[in-house]
Scaffold this motif. Sequence first.
Motif, PDB file in Angstrom:
ATOM      1  N   ILE A  31       1.295   4.756 -10.372  1.00  0.00           N
ATOM      2  CA  ILE A  31       0.848   4.194  -8.826  1.00  0.00           C
ATOM      3  C   ILE A  31       1.774   5.131  -7.602  1.00  0.00           C
ATOM      4  CG2 ILE A  31       1.483   2.406  -6.834  1.00  0.00           C
ATOM      5  CD1 ILE A  31       2.094   1.249  -9.163  1.00  0.00           C
ATOM      6  N   GLU A  32       0.500   6.399  -7.053  1.00  0.00           N
ATOM      7  CA  GLU A  32       1.183   7.545  -6.492  1.00  0.00           C
ATOM      8  C   GLU A  32       1.284   6.709  -5.407  1.00  0.00           C
ATOM      9  OE1 GLU A  32       1.425  10.317  -6.689  1.00  0.00           O
ATOM     10  OE2 GLU A  32       1.374  10.136  -9.339  1.00  0.00           O
ATOM     11  N   TYR A  33       2.142   7.570  -4.097  1.00  0.00           N
ATOM     12  CA  TYR A  33       2.776   6.815  -2.385  1.00  0.00           C
ATOM     13  C   TYR A  33       1.001   7.095  -1.716  1.00  0.00           C
ATOM     14  CZ  TYR A  33       6.905   8.077  -4.275  1.00  0.00           C
ATOM     15  OH  TYR A  33       8.383   8.205  -5.251  1.00  0.00           O
ATOM     16  N   CYS A  34       1.045   6.680  -0.811  1.00  0.00           N
ATOM     17  CA  CYS A  34       0.014   6.592   0.058  1.00  0.00           C
ATOM     18  C   CYS A  34       0.857   7.540   0.840  1.00  0.00           C
ATOM     19  CB  CYS A  34       0.296   5.249   1.116  1.00  0.00           C
ATOM     20  SG  CYS A  34      -0.821   5.544   2.567  1.00  0.00           S
ATOM     21  N   ASN A  35      -0.067   8.560   1.192  1.00  0.00           N
ATOM     22  CA  ASN A  35       0.279   9.289   1.972  1.00  0.00           C
ATOM     23  C   ASN A  35      -0.340   9.874   3.292  1.00  0.00           C
ATOM     24  OD1 ASN A  35      -2.535  10.463   0.910  1.00  0.00           O
ATOM     25  ND2 ASN A  35      -1.812  11.940  -0.043  1.00  0.00           N
ATOM     26  N   ALA A  36      -1.061   8.893   3.704  1.00  0.00           N
ATOM     27  CA  ALA A  36      -1.372   8.140   5.483  1.00  0.00           C
ATOM     28  C   ALA A  36      -2.478   9.526   6.014  1.00  0.00           C
ATOM     29  CB  ALA A  36      -0.209   8.358   6.031  1.00  0.00           C
ATOM     30  N   CYS A  37      -3.324   9.487   4.302  1.00  0.00           N
ATOM     31  CA  CYS A  37      -4.314  10.373   5.011  1.00  0.00           C
ATOM     32  C   CYS A  37      -5.811   9.926   5.698  1.00  0.00           C
ATOM     33  CB  CYS A  37      -5.526  11.251   3.698  1.00  0.00           C
ATOM     34  SG  CYS A  37      -5.938   9.952   2.264  1.00  0.00           S
ATOM     35  N   GLY A  38      -5.865   8.501   5.606  1.00  0.00           N
ATOM     36  CA  GLY A  38      -7.212   8.013   6.661  1.00  0.00           C
ATOM     37  C   GLY A  38      -8.079   7.582   6.264  1.00  0.00           C
ATOM     38  N   TYR A  39      -8.613   7.745   5.021  1.00  0.00           N
ATOM     39  CA  TYR A  39      -9.786   7.941   3.712  1.00  0.00           C
ATOM     40  C   TYR A  39      -9.739   6.173   3.874  1.00  0.00           C
ATOM     41  CZ  TYR A  39     -13.218   8.210  -0.147  1.00  0.00           C
ATOM     42  OH  TYR A  39     -14.031   8.187  -0.531  1.00  0.00           O
ATOM     43  N   CYS A  40      -9.200   5.498   3.971  1.00  0.00           N
ATOM     44  CA  CYS A  40      -9.297   4.128   3.704  1.00  0.00           C
ATOM     45  C   CYS A  40      -9.415   3.624   4.860  1.00  0.00           C
ATOM     46  CB  CYS A  40      -7.857   3.759   3.397  1.00  0.00           C
ATOM     47  SG  CYS A  40      -6.152   3.678   3.936  1.00  0.00           S
ATOM     48  N   LYS A  61       7.608  -0.968  -3.121  1.00  0.00           N
ATOM     49  CA  LYS A  61       7.052  -0.609  -1.833  1.00  0.00           C
ATOM     50  C   LYS A  61       5.713   0.025  -2.057  1.00  0.00           C
ATOM     51  CE  LYS A  61       7.428  -0.315   2.792  1.00  0.00           C
ATOM     52  NZ  LYS A  61       6.596   0.572   2.569  1.00  0.00           N
ATOM     53  N   THR A  62       5.588   1.335  -2.545  1.00  0.00           N
ATOM     54  CA  THR A  62       4.772   1.711  -3.541  1.00  0.00           C
ATOM     55  C   THR A  62       3.453   1.428  -2.641  1.00  0.00           C
ATOM     56  OG1 THR A  62       6.555   3.948  -3.815  1.00  0.00           O
ATOM     57  CG2 THR A  62       4.464   4.528  -4.537  1.00  0.00           C
ATOM     58  N   LEU A  63       3.271   0.344  -4.525  1.00  0.00           N
ATOM     59  CA  LEU A  63       2.297  -0.353  -4.287  1.00  0.00           C
ATOM     60  C   LEU A  63       2.134  -1.455  -3.498  1.00  0.00           C
ATOM     61  CD1 LEU A  63       2.236  -3.239  -7.753  1.00  0.00           C
ATOM     62  CD2 LEU A  63       1.105  -3.717  -5.255  1.00  0.00           C
ATOM     63  N   ILE A  64       2.620  -1.657  -2.661  1.00  0.00           N
ATOM     64  CA  ILE A  64       2.308  -2.168  -1.722  1.00  0.00           C
ATOM     65  C   ILE A  64       2.706  -1.205  -0.559  1.00  0.00           C
ATOM     66  CG2 ILE A  64       3.108  -3.728   0.149  1.00  0.00           C
ATOM     67  CD1 ILE A  64       5.335  -4.688  -1.413  1.00  0.00           C
ATOM     68  N   ASP A  65       2.804  -0.518  -0.138  1.00  0.00           N
ATOM     69  CA  ASP A  65       1.711   0.355   0.968  1.00  0.00           C
ATOM     70  C   ASP A  65       0.622   1.141   0.422  1.00  0.00           C
ATOM     71  OD1 ASP A  65       4.363   0.498   2.035  1.00  0.00           O
ATOM     72  OD2 ASP A  65       4.976   3.101   1.076  1.00  0.00           O
ATOM     73  N   ARG A  66       0.315   0.815  -0.780  1.00  0.00           N
ATOM     74  CA  ARG A  66      -1.252   1.404  -1.487  1.00  0.00           C
ATOM     75  C   ARG A  66      -1.923   0.152  -0.739  1.00  0.00           C
ATOM     76  NH1 ARG A  66      -1.428   5.080  -5.245  1.00  0.00           N
ATOM     77  NH2 ARG A  66      -4.003   4.606  -5.279  1.00  0.00           N
ATOM     78  N   THR A  67      -1.564  -1.363  -0.578  1.00  0.00           N
ATOM     79  CA  THR A  67      -2.056  -2.300  -0.198  1.00  0.00           C
ATOM     80  C   THR A  67      -3.134  -2.370   1.261  1.00  0.00           C
ATOM     81  OG1 THR A  67      -1.397  -3.487   0.761  1.00  0.00           O
ATOM     82  CG2 THR A  67      -1.860  -3.509  -1.549  1.00  0.00           C
ATOM     83  N   GLN A  68      -2.866  -0.644   1.430  1.00  0.00           N
ATOM     84  CA  GLN A  68      -2.987  -0.292   3.058  1.00  0.00           C
ATOM     85  C   GLN A  68      -4.688   0.344   3.097  1.00  0.00           C
ATOM     86  OE1 GLN A  68      -2.057   0.032   6.266  1.00  0.00           O
ATOM     87  NE2 GLN A  68      -3.647   1.352   6.701  1.00  0.00           N
ATOM     88  N   ALA A  69      -5.221  -0.171   1.845  1.00  0.00           N
ATOM     89  CA  ALA A  69      -6.896  -0.209   1.648  1.00  0.00           C
ATOM     90  C   ALA A  69      -7.328  -1.616   2.058  1.00  0.00           C
ATOM     91  CB  ALA A  69      -7.344   0.475   0.499  1.00  0.00           C
TER      92      ALA A  69
END
Length: 194
Positions: A44-53, A94-102
């Motif tokens: 699971i990679e870190y969310c990098n706040a790229c804005g794609y989602c 926390k990384t998994l949780i951050d990725r639910t930003q999508a």
Amino acid sequence: MTFLLINASPRKGKNCYQVLENVKNVLDDNNLKYKVLNIYDLSIEYCNACGYCEKTGFCHINDDMKNLYKEFNNSIGTIVISPVYFDSVPAKLKTLIDRTQAFYASKYILKKSSIDRNKYRVGMFISIGGSKAYKTQFLGGEVVVDFFFKSINTKLIHKYYITDSDKIQIKNNIEALECIKNLTLDLMKRASKN
């Protein structure tokens, strides 16, 4: 009806694993399906706040989270079992949780949810602290996990906190094991009502 069991500990056979085994036994005894997610075994990679989602409602990173989005959507409930790291949750969780930003972006920015918002799901958070109880011991984890359950459209029914596990291992903490069993049974009942 499938429950997702998230084990957020990297330590094999220790307290979180003992809690996980206890929860699995309850679900097995009641013939309920579940899937164990040992997150330290996942990529699971870190969310990098790229804005794609925020433009698509989905994450562009191609890793194990791709399948987890589907798992969260299809589940009837999620149980998170986590150790306390600096009054919060481990970095991998926390990384998994951050990725639910999508999910969050799809619901609140695009107004076109990529997770079924009408499906009723239940959740439980079990956190284990090694030290004796103190005021802020579970505070950071509670805030982060509350937001996580909202993101995956799951009603957080139970929070259960265990202290002093460095002194009393879970396998010897009969009171905690009985409480976990009862909370799991209650969660199952609530899940089956909908």
